[in-house]
Motif scaffolding. Sequence first.
Motif, PDB file in Angstrom:
ATOM      1  N   HIS A   1       9.421   0.380   0.703  1.00 43.92           N
ATOM      2  CA  HIS A   1       8.115   0.358   0.603  1.00 43.92           C
ATOM      3  C   HIS A   1       7.054   0.096   1.821  1.00 43.92           C
ATOM      4  O   HIS A   1       6.081  -0.549   1.793  1.00 43.92           O
ATOM      5  CB  HIS A   1       7.573  -0.137  -0.684  1.00 43.92           C
ATOM      6  N   ASP A   2       7.896   0.217   3.083  1.00 39.52           N
ATOM      7  CA  ASP A   2       7.355   0.081   4.427  1.00 39.52           C
ATOM      8  C   ASP A   2       6.249   1.001   4.541  1.00 39.52           C
ATOM      9  O   ASP A   2       6.474   2.122   4.097  1.00 39.52           O
ATOM     10  CB  ASP A   2       8.230  -0.211   5.456  1.00 39.52           C
ATOM     11  N   VAL A   3       5.218   0.612   5.185  1.00 41.18           N
ATOM     12  CA  VAL A   3       4.062   1.555   5.670  1.00 41.18           C
ATOM     13  C   VAL A   3       3.599   1.240   7.186  1.00 41.18           C
ATOM     14  O   VAL A   3       3.702   0.310   7.516  1.00 41.18           O
ATOM     15  CB  VAL A   3       2.755   1.583   4.612  1.00 41.18           C
TER      16      VAL A   3
ATOM     17  N   ALA B   1       7.880   5.356   6.515  1.00 46.67           N
ATOM     18  CA  ALA B   1       6.854   4.364   6.386  1.00 46.67           C
ATOM     19  C   ALA B   1       5.671   5.116   6.668  1.00 46.67           C
ATOM     20  O   ALA B   1       4.601   4.870   5.959  1.00 46.67           O
ATOM     21  CB  ALA B   1       6.787   3.216   7.514  1.00 46.67           C
ATOM     22  N   THR B   2       5.546   6.247   7.528  1.00 48.03           N
ATOM     23  CA  THR B   2       4.275   7.014   7.776  1.00 48.03           C
ATOM     24  C   THR B   2       4.234   7.862   6.587  1.00 48.03           C
ATOM     25  O   THR B   2       3.133   7.926   6.086  1.00 48.03           O
ATOM     26  CB  THR B   2       4.735   7.879   8.955  1.00 48.03           C
ATOM     27  N   LEU B   3       5.277   8.475   5.776  1.00 48.61           N
ATOM     28  CA  LEU B   3       5.266   8.985   4.606  1.00 48.61           C
ATOM     29  C   LEU B   3       4.625   8.356   3.491  1.00 48.61           C
ATOM     30  O   LEU B   3       3.955   8.855   2.464  1.00 48.61           O
ATOM     31  CB  LEU B   3       6.429   9.944   4.187  1.00 48.61           C
ATOM     32  N   HIS B   4       5.031   6.843   3.668  1.00 53.71           N
ATOM     33  CA  HIS B   4       4.815   6.179   2.292  1.00 53.71           C
ATOM     34  C   HIS B   4       3.136   5.628   2.595  1.00 53.71           C
ATOM     35  O   HIS B   4       2.417   5.927   1.619  1.00 53.71           O
ATOM     36  CB  HIS B   4       5.384   4.709   2.482  1.00 53.71           C
ATOM     37  N   ALA B   5       2.677   5.845   3.747  1.00 56.00           N
ATOM     38  CA  ALA B   5       1.410   5.588   3.925  1.00 56.00           C
ATOM     39  C   ALA B   5       0.548   6.712   3.619  1.00 56.00           C
ATOM     40  O   ALA B   5      -0.714   6.583   2.899  1.00 56.00           O
ATOM     41  CB  ALA B   5       0.987   5.163   5.384  1.00 56.00           C
TER      42      ALA B   5
ATOM     43  N   THR C   1       7.955  -6.095  -3.255  1.00 56.07           N
ATOM     44  CA  THR C   1       8.939  -5.763  -2.170  1.00 56.07           C
ATOM     45  C   THR C   1       8.306  -6.785  -1.295  1.00 56.07           C
ATOM     46  O   THR C   1       9.152  -7.424  -0.202  1.00 56.07           O
ATOM     47  CB  THR C   1       9.021  -4.260  -1.489  1.00 56.07           C
ATOM     48  N   ARG C   2       7.006  -6.650  -0.928  1.00 54.05           N
ATOM     49  CA  ARG C   2       6.326  -7.742   0.093  1.00 54.05           C
ATOM     50  C   ARG C   2       6.661  -9.141  -0.427  1.00 54.05           C
ATOM     51  O   ARG C   2       6.843  -9.936   0.679  1.00 54.05           O
ATOM     52  CB  ARG C   2       4.649  -7.738  -0.001  1.00 54.05           C
TER      53      ARG C   2
ATOM     54  N   ASP D   1      -2.583  -5.330   8.801  1.00 55.07           N
ATOM     55  CA  ASP D   1      -3.756  -4.545   8.722  1.00 55.07           C
ATOM     56  C   ASP D   1      -3.556  -3.072   8.061  1.00 55.07           C
ATOM     57  O   ASP D   1      -4.162  -2.904   7.195  1.00 55.07           O
ATOM     58  CB  ASP D   1      -4.567  -4.112  10.041  1.00 55.07           C
ATOM     59  N   VAL D   2      -2.315  -2.408   8.340  1.00 63.81           N
ATOM     60  CA  VAL D   2      -1.765  -1.347   7.793  1.00 63.81           C
ATOM     61  C   VAL D   2      -1.616  -1.522   6.157  1.00 63.81           C
ATOM     62  O   VAL D   2      -1.896  -0.801   5.299  1.00 63.81           O
ATOM     63  CB  VAL D   2      -1.004  -0.636   8.608  1.00 63.81           C
ATOM     64  N   GLU D   3      -0.744  -2.518   6.078  1.00 61.42           N
ATOM     65  CA  GLU D   3      -0.145  -2.813   4.843  1.00 61.42           C
ATOM     66  C   GLU D   3      -1.510  -3.298   3.956  1.00 61.42           C
ATOM     67  O   GLU D   3      -1.550  -2.918   2.691  1.00 61.42           O
ATOM     68  CB  GLU D   3       0.619  -4.103   4.816  1.00 61.42           C
TER      69      GLU D   3
END
Length: 292
Positions: free
Chosen positions: A232-234, A196-200, A13-14, A80-82
Amino acid sequence: MDPRTELRNFLSTRRARIPPQAAGLAVAGGHRRVPGLRREEVAMLAGVSVEYYTRLERGRASGVSDSVLDSIGSVLQLDDVEQSHLRRLIRGASAQTATPARPAPQELRPSLRYLLDAVEGAPAFIRDGRLNLRGANELGRRLYSPHYETHAEAAGRSENGDVQAAGANIARFVFLDEGARTFYTDWEKVAGDIVATLHAEAGRVPDDGELRELVVELCSGSGHFRRLWEAHDVMDQRAGILRLHHPVVGDVEVFMEATPLAADPGLTLVVLPVAPGSPSARALARLSSPAV
């Protein structure tokens, strides 16, 4: 969550979101079968072989160096988060043993309840990584009353009044209660941030069975959640602005300051201050009145 599957989906996805032109590639005429970069283009730009990158995207992640991950992250334009999420997925996919799940929710420590009650003039609550509301001060409970009311039958309360694990959950309210679209003025943004928070969190603790059950429940109950999850965003949201429409006092705009609690891994203290003298401050003052 299977780290290998998560790694494959995250990388694919990225690269799908990066147009060739944005990566500095000239595009010849003709139809491209993929919306973003091809695997061979990522490999070329990252300085690795196509076979190596293909194995990585298929979840075979053992022995990947930090320099290679940095190169791939640069090509895919990860923030940075990804980038941190990618490293966690790599570790999970190459680990010989499973990552320990978060412990089952327990009562908040007394000092944390005292901390919540000590926050005056601003709503405050503590949430866990699954976005369960584990405790709140009185103003926090009043501001977030629609969340508690929606799940009141399942919540169950301890002697000190904290909502237990089966109780209020921000994600359930947002995606399974139609009232959330009225409560959250910027519902679309809030929905995306929550997924995105749950995916992280899933990347941090891939063997969390309760989180897996929550995701399955939300995917089954909300097509919107399912589409966002598949992206799949985080994110790791530490600050922001929330615009709410409370059923009693109307529109409220609060700042959000979220602080992970180092002594309690997985728990986050969230405080929602407002600008002094603002209409939102007056709304919170009315909400804190004993008559409300």
